[in-house]
Design a protein around this motif. Structure first.
Motif, short mmCIF file in Angstrom:
data_model
loop_
_atom_site.label_atom_id
_atom_site.label_comp_id
_atom_site.label_asym_id
_atom_site.label_seq_id
_atom_site.Cartn_x
_atom_site.Cartn_y
_atom_site.Cartn_z
N THR A 171 0.82 -1.20 0.00
CA THR A 171 0.00 0.00 0.00
C THR A 171 0.86 1.26 0.00
N LEU A 172 0.22 2.39 -0.20
CA LEU A 172 0.86 3.70 -0.03
C LEU A 172 0.32 4.28 1.27
N GLY A 173 1.21 4.74 2.14
CA GLY A 173 0.77 5.26 3.43
C GLY A 173 1.76 6.26 4.01
N VAL A 174 1.69 6.41 5.32
CA VAL A 174 2.48 7.43 6.01
C VAL A 174 3.32 6.79 7.12
N VAL A 175 4.61 7.10 7.12
CA VAL A 175 5.50 6.70 8.21
C VAL A 175 5.67 7.91 9.13
N TYR A 176 5.57 7.66 10.44
CA TYR A 176 5.76 8.76 11.39
C TYR A 176 6.65 8.30 12.54
N ASN A 177 7.29 9.27 13.19
CA ASN A 177 8.14 9.01 14.35
C ASN A 177 7.35 9.31 15.62
N ASP A 178 7.21 8.32 16.50
CA ASP A 178 6.36 8.49 17.69
C ASP A 178 6.95 9.44 18.74
N SER A 238 12.95 1.72 15.98
CA SER A 238 11.76 1.28 16.71
C SER A 238 10.75 2.40 16.95
N HIS A 239 11.14 3.64 16.72
CA HIS A 239 10.23 4.77 16.93
C HIS A 239 9.38 5.06 15.68
N LEU A 240 9.62 4.33 14.61
CA LEU A 240 8.88 4.56 13.37
C LEU A 240 7.68 3.62 13.26
N HIS A 241 6.59 4.14 12.71
CA HIS A 241 5.36 3.36 12.53
C HIS A 241 4.77 3.72 11.17
#
Length: 357
Positions: free
Chosen positions: A140-147, A248-251
């Motif tokens: 899929t196409l989506g968004v990676v963010y840093n928590d 590990s901070h990426l989702h």
């Protein structure tokens, strides 16, 4: 006279010997060539151990070459310099290659392991009834963010990317269909829209999103996100998987309201000279254990339903990369829009990239 006859017979024998030797060598070369499979694939897109395993089991030899874009792959196959037996194009490119008569129709009776592919990933618009291709990976196409800076609720909708708090922070994957698709999806329109009014509306909305862009790039996204030089990025799930394994901070989040569902499928180019070997390799990769091994190594989602049983639950239960049926119902596969609208998407996209400057 007898000496002359003997001499002539000797010459004839030598000629026959040389001719027979040449014939034998040609036959040997042909036999050797028939055991070589020329494969054209994306870089680092297969577990090397599987190639070794296949070669040991079958006696075939894989000649593995890589490309970095669908367009580069198409150009080289069109040129015909190398007779590739296998290639792994993406969905819309398969549709384009079909129209250009560059693919061999598949004899599915030679692929008994095709039964392990989930029906959810068969009979897609770009290749109805899978006449020309077999699913390899999907995503899929989506968004990676840093928590450390954001949470899932900040990016779980495309419309939220327009929030002023993201000014100068979002990295976008470089692609006309991807960037224009964000605008179309945020308005509730199809990612394959050929409606000029809808495209212009998306274009006008995307103008303001460009101010939230940190950069529009390609492979650099991984490095920036892993090193925390960027906090949020729009990218593909396969790329996201690699990033998450390094930090590990990426989702990864698949935004609500629809996104791109992409496929990379295996095809047999029309110029293939070892179609028998090509079928053997495809069927080998469709074996559930091999498919699971490949998916675990690459980090992309497998379409092989039986392979899921051989993967860790931590992978198959991860909704970031194996979304629910409800989520998938909102997704669209890119279609070949034809030259007119491909150019329109590209032109609007180039204007948006310039607009930010």
């Amino acid at each position: 006279m007898r000496r002359l006859q003997a001499l002539l017979l000797g010459i004839v024998a030598i000629i026959l010997l040389l001719t027979g030797g040449a014939w034998f060598l040609n036959q040997s070369d042909g036999a050797k060539g028939s055991k070589i499979i020329n494969m054209y694939n994306w870089g680092d897109y297969i577990d090397p151990k599987l190639i070794t395993k296949f070669e040991k089991q079958t006696g075939y030899k894989i000649n593995y070459e890589t490309f970095d874009s669908n367009e580069a792959m198409l150009t080289k196959i069109k040129q015909g310099g190398t007779s590739y037996d296998l290639a792994v194009p993406s969905d819309y490119m398969i549709q384009k290659m079909k129209k250009a008569h560059l693919l061999k129709p598949l004899d599915q009776s030679k692929l008994p392991n095709l039964k392990y592919i989930s029906k959810d990933f068969l009979d897609q618009p770009f290749d109805r009834h899978n006449r020309y291709s077999v699913p390899y990976f999907w995503g899929t196409l989506g968004v990676v963010y840093n928590d450390k800076y954001y949470q899932a609720s900040d990016v779980n909708s495309w419309n939220k990317l327009w929030n002023p708090k993201f000014k100068g922070q979002i990295m976008f994957v470089d692609g006309a269909r991807e960037f224009m698709g964000i605008g179309l999806a945020s308005l509730g329109y199809s990612l394959n829209s050929k409606n000029d009014a809808q495209l212009n509306q998306a274009y006008n909305k995307l103008k303001s999103l460009t101010f939230n862009a940190k950069a529009i790039v390609s492979d650099e996204i991984k490095m920036y996100m892993e090193n925390e030089e960027s906090k949020v990025a729009v990218t593909y799930s396969g790329e996201a998987s690699e990033m998450l394994s390094e930090n590990s901070h990426l989702h990864y989040v698949v935004p609500n309201g629809g996104t791109n569902l992409w496929f990379d499928n295996i095809v047999i180019p029309k110029t293939s000279k070892n179609t028998k070997g090509a079928y053997a390799f495809i069927n080998f990769m469709l074996d559930p254990k091999n498919a699971a091994q490949n998916a675990e190594y690459i980090g992309y989602a497998t379409p092989n339903k039986k392979a899921l049983a051989y993967l860790p639950k931590s992978i198959t239960n991860d909704r970031q990369f194996y979304p629910s049926q409800k989520q998938m119902a909102q997704m669209e596969v890119y279609e070949d829009l034809g030259q007119k609208y491909i150019e329109k998407y590209n032109d609007l996209y180039l204007e948006l990239k310039m607009y930010r400057r």
